[in-house]
Design a protein around this motif. Sequence first.
Motif, mmCIF file in Angstrom:
data_model
loop_
_atom_site.group_PDB
_atom_site.id
_atom_site.type_symbol
_atom_site.label_atom_id
_atom_site.label_comp_id
_atom_site.label_asym_id
_atom_site.label_seq_id
_atom_site.Cartn_x
_atom_site.Cartn_y
_atom_site.Cartn_z
ATOM 1 N N TYR A 67 21.074 71.675 -1.381
ATOM 2 C CA TYR A 67 21.691 72.092 -2.641
ATOM 3 C C TYR A 67 22.430 70.935 -3.310
ATOM 4 O O TYR A 67 22.447 70.830 -4.541
ATOM 5 N N LYS A 126 19.854 68.774 -5.002
ATOM 6 C CA LYS A 126 19.223 69.410 -6.164
ATOM 7 C C LYS A 126 20.188 69.580 -7.332
ATOM 8 O O LYS A 126 19.824 69.336 -8.493
ATOM 9 N N TYR A 127 21.419 70.020 -7.035
ATOM 10 C CA TYR A 127 22.330 70.443 -8.098
ATOM 11 C C TYR A 127 23.621 69.634 -8.162
ATOM 12 O O TYR A 127 24.427 69.856 -9.083
ATOM 13 N N GLY A 145 26.119 72.573 -6.256
ATOM 14 C CA GLY A 145 25.223 73.129 -5.255
ATOM 15 C C GLY A 145 25.937 73.427 -3.946
ATOM 16 O O GLY A 145 25.614 74.413 -3.267
ATOM 17 N N ALA A 202 26.277 76.998 -1.975
ATOM 18 C CA ALA A 202 26.064 77.198 -0.543
ATOM 19 C C ALA A 202 27.258 77.910 0.087
ATOM 20 O O ALA A 202 27.094 78.817 0.912
#
Length: 243
Positions: free
Chosen positions: A191, A194-195, A199, A203
């Motif tokens: 995460y 990606k973000y 992210g 989580a």
Amino acid sequence: MEFIGQAIQLAATLLLCALPFMIITSALAGRPAVSALMLRLGLSQQAATDVNHLFNSSAATSSAITGLSWVFFILGGLASAGSIQRLYQRLFQLRGQPRDPLRALVWLVLLVGWAALGTSAGPGIHARAPVLWWIINVPAFMAFWWFTMWFLLGGRVPGRRLVPCAVATSAFWIGMLVVFHFIFSDMIISYDQKYGPIGVVLALMSFFIAIGVVITLGAVTGMMWRDRGMSLRAAATRVRRSS
């Protein structure tokens, strides 16, 4: 739908109130906020680093707590304890019962002491004797959840009725810890890649949703277990009769 809604509402309250309370409590004790997650969920070094980027150092956090910060710190903890108390009141159909902030406060203090004891003594026991660590924790989880339900409900539900709920909640809690032990580090790292930092927050939100599901599902399963007369003895009796 109501079950999922209750779990998500509790998760949102824990993220907004319990997480800041946990961060400040750890900072006041001189420990990094991520240390508890590393102990209980076995975060990898990379995942712990990603989570740690979200927080200031313990010294910076504790020095920033002045004036009204103490008020919001205490109110955040009370909101978390109160949300669990109200959830149990709804699950056990005590909707007409008033809120009891004093009990929530006492439970919160006991929870902080429980967490401090586990954080200080847990790593040494887990490192030297992991089997003993689990032997101690399984009955400790059961006792904790039984006491939590009994105390937050003010003893209005008989203690014997709460035993299946405590056993079910403990079983789901241990299962959650085992599952997140294997997946949480990869989830955080993935995460974060990606973000970005948001992210990592997503989580953490998934972890708090799991906590909400465990608390709700444990109580509901225990009540069904009790109301339908389910037990190991009854199951063995049915097997003998069928054979």
